[in-house]
Design an enzyme around this catalytic site. Sequence first.
Site, PDB file in Angstrom:
ATOM      1  N   CYS A 110       0.864  -1.049   0.029  1.00 28.48           N
ATOM      2  CA  CYS A 110       0.022  -0.051   0.031  1.00 28.48           C
ATOM      3  C   CYS A 110       0.736   1.227   0.055  1.00 28.48           C
ATOM      4  O   CYS A 110       1.441   1.547  -1.014  1.00 28.48           O
ATOM      5  CB  CYS A 110      -0.971  -0.082   1.205  1.00 28.48           C
ATOM      6  SG  CYS A 110      -2.396   1.121   0.995  1.00 28.48           S
ATOM      7  N   HIS A 215      -3.890  -4.938   0.333  1.00 29.21           N
ATOM      8  CA  HIS A 215      -3.319  -5.426   1.580  1.00 29.21           C
ATOM      9  C   HIS A 215      -3.410  -6.872   1.834  1.00 29.21           C
ATOM     10  O   HIS A 215      -4.022  -7.315   2.394  1.00 29.21           O
ATOM     11  CB  HIS A 215      -4.231  -4.609   2.618  1.00 29.21           C
ATOM     12  CG  HIS A 215      -3.939  -3.151   2.917  1.00 29.21           C
ATOM     13  ND1 HIS A 215      -2.924  -2.805   3.622  1.00 29.21           N
ATOM     14  CD2 HIS A 215      -4.522  -2.099   1.892  1.00 29.21           C
ATOM     15  CE1 HIS A 215      -2.839  -1.298   3.508  1.00 29.21           C
ATOM     16  NE2 HIS A 215      -3.874  -1.129   2.604  1.00 29.21           N
ATOM     17  N   GLU A 217      -2.002  -8.445   3.974  1.00 33.95           N
ATOM     18  CA  GLU A 217      -1.714  -8.884   5.402  1.00 33.95           C
ATOM     19  C   GLU A 217      -3.177  -8.855   6.039  1.00 33.95           C
ATOM     20  O   GLU A 217      -3.238  -9.382   7.060  1.00 33.95           O
ATOM     21  CB  GLU A 217      -0.937  -7.765   6.185  1.00 33.95           C
ATOM     22  CG  GLU A 217      -1.679  -6.376   6.447  1.00 33.95           C
ATOM     23  CD  GLU A 217      -1.771  -5.363   5.362  1.00 33.95           C
ATOM     24  OE1 GLU A 217      -1.492  -5.977   4.040  1.00 33.95           O
ATOM     25  OE2 GLU A 217      -2.220  -4.209   5.489  1.00 33.95           O
TER      26      GLU A 217
END
Length: 241
Positions: A110, A215, A217
């Site tokens: 990001c 993202h 994660e």
Amino acid sequence: MGRYRPVIAVTPAYDSEKGISCINTGYCDGIMEAGGVPILMPLTVDHHVIDIIIKKCDGLMVTGGPDLDARLYGEQNYQFNGEISPLRDEMEIYAIRTAFEGGKPILGICRGIQVINVTFGGTLYQDIYAQSNRKDMIKHSQSAPRWYPTHEIIIEKGSKVWSAFGSEKAAVNSFHHQAVKDVAPGFKVSSRAPDGIIESIEHETDRFVVGVQWHPEHMWKNDGIYLELFRMFVDSCKQGC
Ligand code: MN
């Protein structure tokens, strides 16, 4: 070698009001799940400290966060540029340069893709909605759970992102109003959203220096396919790129 677990420096988020540096757990948990050992860096612009940390680590992960100061890529800050963090800007640009010069793999997520691009001479859209003429802009600031993929990406065959997904199409989540505009010299686009917005860049060589706009994660706990990029990154940290 197979059992070696590479140590990866992770840049911190920073709450300047509260004076707290912290990070979403998905970054470090993902590195551990992929076989690496994450170390959360302190927020510092002390170049000597950054030098030492990068030298001791096998790779660098640059995490999500606020907008960059547009003057770092030769523009004024327009009214639609968001919150900026001068300390993170300086820290991360220096850390990326140091890791790159030291031959260490880098994964930017990001804000991370944006800092990588600016570090090597690229530019950003300060606001994709305000600065694009396209009528078919898709929603890049999703109103859906963080783990949920809301738009597709079209992936360049043969790229690292293509290897991670094993496909020329994938779906990703989206929480950004900025994006890479001019790609930095030495880098290539490896995926785009259907509206043309750049969703990942990679170094032109075989070195693992990769930035993604989505993202992972927030996604890998729900779907293991999104951990693959972490795995490739950790594996390249074992081998020194
Ligand atoms: Mn997006």
